[in-house]
Design a protein around this motif. Sequence first.
Motif, PDB file in Angstrom:
ATOM      1  N   ILE A   1       0.848  -1.184   0.000  1.00 33.16           N
ATOM      2  CA  ILE A   1       0.000   0.000   0.000  1.00 33.16           C
ATOM      3  C   ILE A   1       0.892   1.245   0.000  1.00 33.16           C
TER       4      ILE A   1
ATOM      5  N   GLY B   1       2.459  -1.213   4.460  1.00 32.90           N
ATOM      6  CA  GLY B   1       2.070   0.152   4.143  1.00 32.90           C
ATOM      7  C   GLY B   1       3.142   1.163   4.460  1.00 32.90           C
TER       8      GLY B   1
ATOM      9  N   GLY C   1       0.116   4.889   3.983  1.00 31.44           N
ATOM     10  CA  GLY C   1      -0.260   3.475   3.930  1.00 31.44           C
ATOM     11  C   GLY C   1      -0.092   2.769   5.260  1.00 31.44           C
TER      12      GLY C   1
END
Length: 289
Positions: free
Chosen positions: A77, A145, A149
């Motif tokens: 992410i 992330g 993220g």
Amino acid sequence: MPKRKRKFLKRKILGSLVLAYVLFANSCMTMRTSSKDTKLFFAEHGVDYLEHTVAVEGTEIHYIQTGQQNAPTLVFIHGSPGSWDAYKSYLTDSVLTKRFRLISVDRPGFGKSDFRRSMALEPQALLLNRLLSGLDNGKKFTLIGHSYGGPLVVQMALEQPELHSHLVVLAGALDPAAEKPEKWRKPLTWFPLKYLVPGALKPSNDELWMLKEDLKQLQPRLSGLKLPTLVIHGKEDKLVPYQNVGFMKHEFSNVDRLKVIPIENENHFIVWTQEHLIKKSILDWVVTD
């Protein structure tokens, strides 16, 4: 030329310039890779890949997939702004692609996922969890992330913990006290000024303005996080201060296992500058757990 006609002409020119800039703002700084360039990139690295865009509750979500279809999955992410290609060198890593299925998404509002349509932390988490539920191969997901993220993968884990097995937070912005949104961001979320913000900077500005309040809402839930969590953070990070690590140590009080890797003399961009360390850490974290 009559004065009235000159005034009309000036307004027409000004209107045309404003319209041209709005069109320019919506088309430039997209921070996304074309399908043609994506195909060329993976061909140069000799890696097979899948590129898909799926509708999730009315929102188009685009992602790239490499690796082994039936293996445990690493989900990458990106931060704000960004797109799937922030992790393209991870998607072509020979060790990772042999052991895992790898998925890198364009978050809502970025890349090819409903470009410029911004949304807050929680609805993003719900949409991405719904996407992953549709991609379930019977093995849980490891969420990775960077920056924005970071809180997003934590929110995803809290919303649907049964779907995930591990978290990796890279320079994650979790501490609401550390967030000091610049006051100039707010007017750029208003109509019509928001249409003047170019490309991917528009959804980025929107979500960064909302982030402090989003984190305040998230904080009371953090004690409910139980998944094993790996935190990697540069100690000289000026964008997401290292104080976030102390915050996570305190708030992640019930995780099954918490590991922190501080990096001396390192800034916010560890996804790229510390790629080898991060890849090795992910392998050690997931494979040996």
